[in-house]
Design a protein around this motif. Structure first.
Motif, PDB file in Angstrom:
ATOM      1  N   GLU A  24       5.809   6.304  -8.457  1.00  0.00           N
ATOM      2  CA  GLU A  24       6.003   5.836  -7.083  1.00  0.00           C
ATOM      3  C   GLU A  24       4.823   6.330  -6.252  1.00  0.00           C
ATOM      4  OE1 GLU A  24       9.480   3.487  -6.555  1.00  0.00           O
ATOM      5  OE2 GLU A  24       7.942   4.115  -5.159  1.00  0.00           O
ATOM      6  N   GLY A  25       4.077   5.413  -5.650  1.00  0.00           N
ATOM      7  CA  GLY A  25       2.963   5.821  -4.813  1.00  0.00           C
ATOM      8  C   GLY A  25       3.443   6.497  -3.541  1.00  0.00           C
ATOM      9  N   ALA A  26       2.572   7.275  -2.944  1.00  0.00           N
ATOM     10  CA  ALA A  26       2.895   7.902  -1.660  1.00  0.00           C
ATOM     11  C   ALA A  26       2.898   6.842  -0.565  1.00  0.00           C
ATOM     12  CB  ALA A  26       1.886   8.997  -1.333  1.00  0.00           C
TER      13      ALA A  26
ATOM     14  N   SER B  14      -7.700   2.266   7.270  1.00  0.00           N
ATOM     15  CA  SER B  14      -8.337   3.379   6.570  1.00  0.00           C
ATOM     16  C   SER B  14      -7.530   4.666   6.677  1.00  0.00           C
ATOM     17  CB  SER B  14      -9.752   3.610   7.130  1.00  0.00           C
ATOM     18  OG  SER B  14      -9.681   3.957   8.511  1.00  0.00           O
ATOM     19  N   ASN B  15      -6.554   4.714   7.586  1.00  0.00           N
ATOM     20  CA  ASN B  15      -5.713   5.905   7.717  1.00  0.00           C
ATOM     21  C   ASN B  15      -4.605   5.946   6.676  1.00  0.00           C
ATOM     22  OD1 ASN B  15      -7.122   6.951   9.939  1.00  0.00           O
ATOM     23  ND2 ASN B  15      -5.949   5.712  11.383  1.00  0.00           N
ATOM     24  N   MET B  16      -4.484   4.890   5.847  1.00  0.00           N
ATOM     25  CA  MET B  16      -3.508   4.890   4.765  1.00  0.00           C
ATOM     26  C   MET B  16      -4.068   5.660   3.565  1.00  0.00           C
ATOM     27  SD  MET B  16      -2.171   0.937   5.000  1.00  0.00           S
ATOM     28  CE  MET B  16      -0.890   1.205   3.775  1.00  0.00           C
ATOM     29  N   VAL B  17      -3.251   5.772   2.517  1.00  0.00           N
ATOM     30  CA  VAL B  17      -3.666   6.485   1.303  1.00  0.00           C
ATOM     31  C   VAL B  17      -4.876   5.778   0.684  1.00  0.00           C
ATOM     32  CG1 VAL B  17      -2.994   7.205  -1.004  1.00  0.00           C
ATOM     33  CG2 VAL B  17      -1.340   7.321   0.875  1.00  0.00           C
ATOM     34  N   GLN B  18      -5.906   6.556   0.392  1.00  0.00           N
ATOM     35  CA  GLN B  18      -7.135   6.013  -0.173  1.00  0.00           C
ATOM     36  C   GLN B  18      -7.409   6.492  -1.596  1.00  0.00           C
ATOM     37  OE1 GLN B  18      -9.044   3.697   1.549  1.00  0.00           O
ATOM     38  NE2 GLN B  18      -7.325   3.772   2.978  1.00  0.00           N
TER      39      GLN B  18
ATOM     40  N   PHE C 247      -5.150   4.225  -9.990  1.00  0.00           N
ATOM     41  CA  PHE C 247      -4.482   3.558  -8.871  1.00  0.00           C
ATOM     42  C   PHE C 247      -5.314   2.355  -8.435  1.00  0.00           C
ATOM     43  CE2 PHE C 247      -7.386   5.138  -5.612  1.00  0.00           C
ATOM     44  CZ  PHE C 247      -7.921   6.271  -6.220  1.00  0.00           C
ATOM     45  N   GLY C 248      -4.658   1.408  -7.796  1.00  0.00           N
ATOM     46  CA  GLY C 248      -5.334   0.202  -7.322  1.00  0.00           C
ATOM     47  C   GLY C 248      -4.317  -0.817  -6.861  1.00  0.00           C
ATOM     48  N   SER C 249      -4.718  -2.090  -6.817  1.00  0.00           N
ATOM     49  CA  SER C 249      -3.849  -3.176  -6.350  1.00  0.00           C
ATOM     50  C   SER C 249      -3.934  -4.339  -7.320  1.00  0.00           C
ATOM     51  CB  SER C 249      -4.262  -3.654  -4.951  1.00  0.00           C
ATOM     52  OG  SER C 249      -4.156  -2.605  -4.017  1.00  0.00           O
TER      53      SER C 249
ATOM     54  N   LYS D 136       0.619  -2.569  -4.898  1.00  0.00           N
ATOM     55  CA  LYS D 136      -0.230  -1.436  -5.244  1.00  0.00           C
ATOM     56  C   LYS D 136       0.452  -0.624  -6.343  1.00  0.00           C
ATOM     57  CE  LYS D 136      -2.330  -1.136  -0.655  1.00  0.00           C
ATOM     58  NZ  LYS D 136      -2.623  -0.273   0.505  1.00  0.00           N
ATOM     59  N   TYR D 137      -0.360   0.006  -7.190  1.00  0.00           N
ATOM     60  CA  TYR D 137       0.214   0.770  -8.284  1.00  0.00           C
ATOM     61  C   TYR D 137      -0.462   2.133  -8.391  1.00  0.00           C
ATOM     62  CZ  TYR D 137      -4.007  -0.300 -10.966  1.00  0.00           C
ATOM     63  OH  TYR D 137      -5.304  -0.396 -11.392  1.00  0.00           O
TER      64      TYR D 137
END
Length: 476
Positions: free
Chosen positions: A157-159, A166-170, A185-187, A193-194
């Motif tokens: 489960e991603g955060a 850009s303020n989201m998880v990078q 991780f990626g999309s 997103k995974y």
């Protein structure tokens, strides 16, 4: 006599020209006035000089009783009439107002009187990095067979981060780094997103039966924020098939008035293993920020049911995650998107902005008596509103701007004939069946001196005796 008629005709012509000039005034400029301000700005923070951008002076703002009007009645900003500045009225939380929408626009109107005029104003609320990434679980345990091949992937489960852009998880990382696992991780698509653990080296249960490390999610803010969950690996033997969902994404639609216990949809995962390693159980989790989950899943059948009725006006969609875990500890994750279908459960709302009473009986036709706005929190046809005025010869309704209406006079008034009017406005939506709201306006008519004295007779004949003393009553 001819001169008197000529002067009267000129006076009427001047009234018609004045009325035409008033009705031709623009109610609103075609393009809105736009500003932007960062969320969490302190109360009183400057947004912009609204008077200057509207082409007005502060003196005009006061003289024309300028005020701010929003559709939902909430005042996020304040207008300083003395300076013409638009300032923040209180703390603005972008996530509370707009969720994770890509844009957060707070629209309202600047309303002026004498003459009536609107200016559309839009303030874009800019995101700041005020939320840290959050994992739904503080600790995740994986039971991994020692027969797992190098390159095997284990979904996580991603955060979740309530900020946007850009303020989201990078990025994600593992701490401390180890030779057995890395994080990928990626999309796969815009909305899918995974995050996965990747096995980099074959496991040997006899050499090491368990291991633990941290998974860290970092956002792209300045300074960046991070969130952490603990990963615990238990190394097992011989469960070599993971569960597989029949769909990666399940979509269901539910009427907002469906009762508790209604089935939304059923997810299904299969596992080629036999016995305990092929027995699958389901667990449900909901997105960050959607507390008091309205859903529950049957761990055996995968049936997702409602625990309470949904509210379309509160949330149009609900995003869920379902994990299928077999008896050997292998798991798979699918996404579930529940779309809430609106029903007509909100009656139209009618809010009066201004109302004038009493009216002089010499009021000219076209005079604005009341200004009001209508709204309906439902969507589609259920939120489409029409307004009607009960049969009236002296008043009518006309659209002013967007969802604003004006109640105006259409004929000359005569107090001696009718001293007051009771006007009923009905707002109805286009739902089936439609819901309605009524508003009553009582308009009193004030007197003007438009009637000369009139004798009951054109002549009177009276008789008096001669030689009467002064002040003797003669007659009436």
């Amino acid at each position: 006599e001819a001169g008197r008629r000529r002067r009267r005709a000129m006076a009427i012509a001047r009234q018609v020209l004045c009325l035409s000039a008033f009705l031709s005034l623009p109610h609103a400029r075609s393009e809105p006035i736009r500003y932007s301000v960062a969320e969490e700005a302190e109360s009183g923070s400057l947004v912009g000089n609204l008077a200057e951008d509207a082409g007005l002076t502060p003196a005009q703002l006061s003289a024309r009783r300028a005020r701010l009007v929003s559709e939902d009645g909430r005042q996020h900003f304040r207008l300083d009439r003395a300076s013409g500045r638009l300032v923040v009225a209180g703390r603005l939380d972008r996530e509370e107002l707009c969720g994770q929408s890509g844009t957060c626009m707070l629209p309202f109107e600047l309303l002026l009187a004498n003459p009536l005029q609107f200016f559309r104003v839009e303030v874009a609320l800019e995101d700041i990095n005020d939320h840290s990434p959050i994992f739904l679980e503080e600790r995740v345990t994986f039971d991994i067979p020692e027969t797992s091949e190098r390159g095997s992937r284990f979904p996580l489960e991603g955060a979740r981060d309530l900020d946007i852009g850009s303020n989201m998880v990078q990025e994600y990382s593992i701490s401390p780094e180890n030779e057995y696992f890395s994080v990928s991780f990626g999309s796969r698509s815009e909305d899918d997103k995974y995050v996965e653990l990747v096995l980099e080296k074959p496991l040997d249960r006899e050499e090491q039966s368990e291991m633990s490390f941290s998974l860290i999610a970092v956002d792209g803010g300045s300074p960046p924020r991070s969130g952490t969950t603990q990963i615990h690996i238990v190394i097992l033997d011989a469960n070599d098939n993971s569960p597989i969902f029949t769909q990666e994404l399940y979509i269901g639609q539910v009427l907002e008035n469906m009762p508790e216990g209604s089935v939304v949809l059923t997810v299904l995962a299969t596992d080629q293993d036999a016995g305990v390693n092929g027995d699958i159980s389901y667990q449900l989790s909901q997105a960050v920020g959607q507390s008091d989950s309205a859903f529950v899943i049957d761990p055996t059948t995968g049936e997702i049911k409602l625990t309470k009725p949904l509210d379309f006006e509160a949330a149009e969609t609900h995003e869920l995650s379902v994990r299928a875990t077999d008896g050997g500890g292998l798991s798979a994750i699918c996404k579930v998107l529940v779309e809430v279908v609106d029903v007509n459960d909100n009656a139209p709302e009618l809010v009066v902005s201004s109302f004038s009473s009493p009216l002089p009986e010499n009021t000219v036709p076209g005079t604005v008596v009341a200004l009001f706005t209508v709204r309906d929190r439902d969507s589609g046809a259920n939120g489409k509103i029409s307004c009607a005025l009960e049969d009236q010869l002296f008043f009518s309704l006309r659209p002013a701007y967007k969802n604003y209406y004006e109640l105006v006079t259409v004929s000359a008034l005569d107090r001696e004939e009718t001293a007051h009017y009771i006007l009923t406005v009905t707002a109805a939506d286009a739902g089936s069946p439609p819901l309605t709201t009524t508003q009553t306006f009582t308009v009193d008519i004030s007197d003007v001196n438009d009637n000369a004295p009139v004798f009951n007779q054109t002549s009177y004949t009276m008789y008096v005796r001669e030689n009467n003393v002064p002040t003797v009553f003669v007659g009436a």
